[in-house]
Design a protein around this motif. Structure first.
Motif, mmCIF file in Angstrom:
data_model
loop_
_atom_site.group_PDB
_atom_site.id
_atom_site.type_symbol
_atom_site.label_atom_id
_atom_site.label_comp_id
_atom_site.label_asym_id
_atom_site.label_seq_id
_atom_site.Cartn_x
_atom_site.Cartn_y
_atom_site.Cartn_z
ATOM 1 N N SER A 124 -8.916 3.186 -19.837
ATOM 2 C CA SER A 124 -7.592 2.660 -19.522
ATOM 3 C C SER A 124 -6.790 2.530 -20.807
ATOM 4 O O SER A 124 -7.367 2.489 -21.904
ATOM 5 C CB SER A 124 -7.694 1.298 -18.827
ATOM 6 N N SER A 126 -5.234 -0.043 -21.982
ATOM 7 C CA SER A 126 -5.429 -1.323 -22.658
ATOM 8 C C SER A 126 -6.844 -1.511 -23.194
ATOM 9 O O SER A 126 -7.055 -2.218 -24.182
ATOM 10 C CB SER A 126 -5.093 -2.481 -21.709
ATOM 11 N N LYS A 127 -7.857 -0.877 -22.567
ATOM 12 C CA LYS A 127 -9.248 -1.106 -22.950
ATOM 13 C C LYS A 127 -9.903 0.098 -23.606
ATOM 14 O O LYS A 127 -11.023 -0.007 -24.101
ATOM 15 C CB LYS A 127 -10.067 -1.518 -21.719
ATOM 16 N N ARG A 260 -1.541 -7.695 -12.886
ATOM 17 C CA ARG A 260 -1.238 -7.293 -14.249
ATOM 18 C C ARG A 260 0.199 -6.755 -14.311
ATOM 19 O O ARG A 260 0.584 -5.892 -13.537
ATOM 20 C CB ARG A 260 -2.213 -6.196 -14.715
ATOM 21 N N PHE A 265 1.200 -5.683 -19.862
ATOM 22 C CA PHE A 265 -0.260 -5.756 -19.722
ATOM 23 C C PHE A 265 -0.783 -7.194 -19.765
ATOM 24 O O PHE A 265 -1.941 -7.434 -20.062
ATOM 25 C CB PHE A 265 -0.977 -4.872 -20.760
ATOM 26 N N GLN A 266 0.071 -8.167 -19.431
ATOM 27 C CA GLN A 266 -0.377 -9.543 -19.290
ATOM 28 C C GLN A 266 -0.867 -9.763 -17.857
ATOM 29 O O GLN A 266 -0.314 -9.218 -16.899
ATOM 30 C CB GLN A 266 0.758 -10.521 -19.610
ATOM 31 N N SER A 414 -5.778 -10.355 -26.361
ATOM 32 C CA SER A 414 -5.244 -9.027 -26.081
ATOM 33 C C SER A 414 -6.213 -8.228 -25.211
ATOM 34 O O SER A 414 -5.791 -7.556 -24.258
ATOM 35 C CB SER A 414 -4.985 -8.276 -27.399
ATOM 36 N N GLU A 417 -5.919 -9.379 -21.746
ATOM 37 C CA GLU A 417 -4.569 -9.244 -21.199
ATOM 38 C C GLU A 417 -3.937 -10.599 -20.889
ATOM 39 O O GLU A 417 -3.445 -10.855 -19.799
ATOM 40 C CB GLU A 417 -4.600 -8.348 -19.962
#
Length: 633
Positions: A124, A126-127, A260, A265-266, A414, A417
């Motif tokens: 992903s 974000s990860k 999300r 991306f929070q 972070s 998220e």
């Protein structure tokens, strides 16, 4: 060769493509795109596409290029097939493998169970990489046989490492499973055209994801209507209130609420709660199992525990989508079982934990302590730790400053998220009863809030003043603390720890050699511990101390684990530390089945510097041992 995310040089092209896409699919620009973030800022000079918009823009560009290749017939790649070719492929697939299933009906038919959409996602934005070596068909089959009713497959290549072959493999292998029936197959992608829907049908999908945040209203309605021509009921994703109204106006029946925010991306699990309230205020029938139900509400992103599932069950949600935690799980089937999709299973788990008997819940928490850098913190997070420990004790070789801890906290937040510390207060105010009952309830709260998806940061203190602790908590943004000195249980009251809950460490002498001495020590410790408990701590952690030493912890030695077993047999969940390593964690978890385990020196290459392989092995071996040990319960 896999396509890679765009470079900085590609940004102007993406920017232009994005705004052209909005204009091309709008009749009245302000009306049709008013729900889309930054829709009117093309010429502002300071607007930057969000990650969601960049991915979508890249999808627009990629499919435009494939359309050119199709017209030129230059290759035979998946995306280069003409619409006629895809329609022929769809008709052949349908005749050989059966018709498309309705997502709405699948969710309804699961009642009273919560429907689960289990996701196959190799990576992903974000990860980064999550589990890139897994095979879609095999993973989808394990999901389905464990109880998933929907299989979500990412097919976007650049950021998620997906493809259409994964979609087809998931469909074909799950329908050959020994389990009766088959799951609904969801193509999860950034759909901007009817071509992608036809493509999904041709490769075995039963439904597709439509994201309102990147779709002009006229196009959204067109895509919903086109999907239904195949018998597909699309999953229409919303996040903001304005997006929900657009989805309803366009005729969506299955509403997926992404917890999300894909622009920032929070994560906020209350997003689904707000949407449920709005649907209720509108008088729309969405409650799962309601005979008059005309809509289905689904919670997307952020869930990983049975408490999360129960939270949404109480709101009337019919389906939850869970991906990352299942992709990281050593045993996906066990992970799905632990979600308690059937309300009867959840009630049974509560009655067991509240029965006043022994703690038999197994190892829920893995803490990696002695973290001194953001890099090591992210290593622990990606390995699946629930808690990240930073040490402020004066004499520790792993002591960090408040400023260093803040950087570690920011890295962990972070990863999870989020951008604020975890708030335990609304959960803890409901806790009541005796110390054992209270600590049992708090163990479930810690399990719910400290997940491997959203790990928490623990500050470790030893005989330091409440004022100092409060200052560090505030400056670094710690989620909770751990008291490792002689402060006593009452010092764990949040009013004395900067407003956050505290884990209380109890020093347990290193294991005796003589068996008779061991038994005496066990009985003495049992009496002392049970007689001194209060309701103040969030949890109790046992660590090794050396007799005659002024400070506990950091010994690298184990204590007599049977003491922890005896305490847990009284109903008190215990975390254990002291001398744990990748080599002995399996034995510890299998033998004691503690509530949690805590490691520091056992995963280091030198004091304060983690060894990547040891961290990954420790977490993995702890999870595997727990899964194996749980099979007898």
């Amino acid at each position: 060769m896999r396509k890679l995310p765009p470079t900085e040089e590609d940004e102007p092209m993406l920017y232009q493509s994005w705004f052209q896409y909005l204009k091309d699919n709008s009749e009245d620009f302000d009306r049709d795109c008013g729900h889309i973030y930054g829709f009117d800022l093309e010429t502002s000079g300071d607007f930057t596409l969000s990650m969601l918009q960049r991915i979508t823009a890249q999808r627009i560009v990629d499919y435009a290029k494939e359309e050119e290749r199709t017209s030129e017939k230059t290759d035979d790649s998946d995306n280069s097939k003409s619409e006629k070719d895809l329609m022929d492929q769809y008709n052949t697939f349908k005749s050989e493998n059966g018709p498309i299933l309705s997502l709405f009906e699948k969710i309804q038919n699961e009642s009273p169970k919560m429907a689960l959409a289990a996701e196959f996602k190799k990576a992903s934005p974000s990860k980064g990489e999550i589990n890139p070596n897994l095979k879609a068909g095999e993973q989808a089959t394990s999901y389905f046989e464990a109880g998933a009713s929907v299989i979500s497959v990412l097919t976007e290549e650049r950021w998620f490492q997906g493809n259409l072959r994964d979609l087809r493999d998931a469909r074909l292998q799950t329908q050959n499973s020994p389990r009766e029936g088959r799951p609904v197959i969801l193509r999860k992608d950034f759909v901007v055209s009817k071509y992608q829907i036809l493509e999904a049908a041709a490769y075995g999908a039963d439904t597709i994801l439509l994201i309102v945040a990147v779709t002009p209203a006229p196009l959204l309605k067109e895509l919903i209507d086109y999907a239904r021509e195949f018998g597909m009921e699309p999953l229409v994703e919303v996040h903001a209130d304005a997006e929900l109204q657009v989805a309803l106006d366009c005729g969506a029946k299955v509403i997926g609420v992404n917890n999300r925010n894909l622009h920032t991306f929070q994560m906020d699990l209350a997003t689904t709660d707000k949407t449920a309230a709005i649907l209720g205020d509108k008088g729309l029938a969405f409650n799962h199992g309601d005979e008059k139900q005309t809509y289905a509400l689904c919670a997307l992103s952020g869930m990983s525990t049975s408490e999360d599932v129960q939270r949404y069950r109480n709101l009337g949600v019919g389906m939850v989508l869970i991906g990352e935690s299942l992709m990281r799980a050593s045993d996906p089937g066990k992970a799905i079982q632990n979600l308690c999709l059937d309300p009867a299973d959840y009630e049974k788990s509560l009655s067991t934990s509240n029965s006043g008997g022994a703690y038999i819940g197994g190892t829920k928490i893995v803490k990696v302590c002695g973290i001194t850098s953001p890099e090591d913190a992210l290593l622990a997070c990606k390995s699946g730790a629930n808690l990240i420990g930073v040490i402020f004790a004066e004499k520790s070789k792993r002591k960090v400053s408040s400023d260093d801890a803040k950087k570690i906290v920011e890295a962990v937040q972070s990863f999870g998220e989020r951008d604020v510390p975890c708030d335990f207060s609304s959960y803890l105010e409901k806790v009541e009863g005796s110390p054992i009952s209270a600590l049992s309830q708090k163990s479930r709260i810690l399990t719910q809030l400290a997940t491997s998806r959203r790990p928490l940061v623990v500050g470790v203190f030893q005989n330091q003043s409440p004022e100092f602790i409060a200052e560090v908590v505030q400056n670094a943004g710690l989620d909770l603390v751990q008291l490792h000195g002689k402060e006593g249980f009452e010092a764990c009251d949040p009013s004395k720890t900067g407003g956050v809950p505290a884990i209380r460490v109890m020093d347990i002498p290193a294991s005796e050699n003589n068996e008779e001495d061991k038994e005496k020590s066990r009985e003495t410790m049992l009496e002392e511990i049970m007689g001194s408990l209060t309701n103040d701590p969030l949890a109790i952690l046992f660590d090794t101390t050396i007799r005659g030493s002024s400070a506990g912890g950091g010994t690298g030695q184990t204590f007599d684990w049977e003491i922890a077993s005896k305490i847990q047999s009284e109903g008190l969940p215990i975390l254990i530390a002291g001398g744990l390593t990748p080599s002995n964690i399996g034995e510890a978890v299998a033998g004691v089945r503690p509530f949690g385990v805590d490691v520091s020196s056992g995963t280091e290459q030198s004091p304060g510097k983690k060894d990547a392989d040891k961290v990954r092995d420790f977490v993995k071996f702890a999870r595997v041992a727990n899964d194996e040990a749980s099979k007898g319960f």
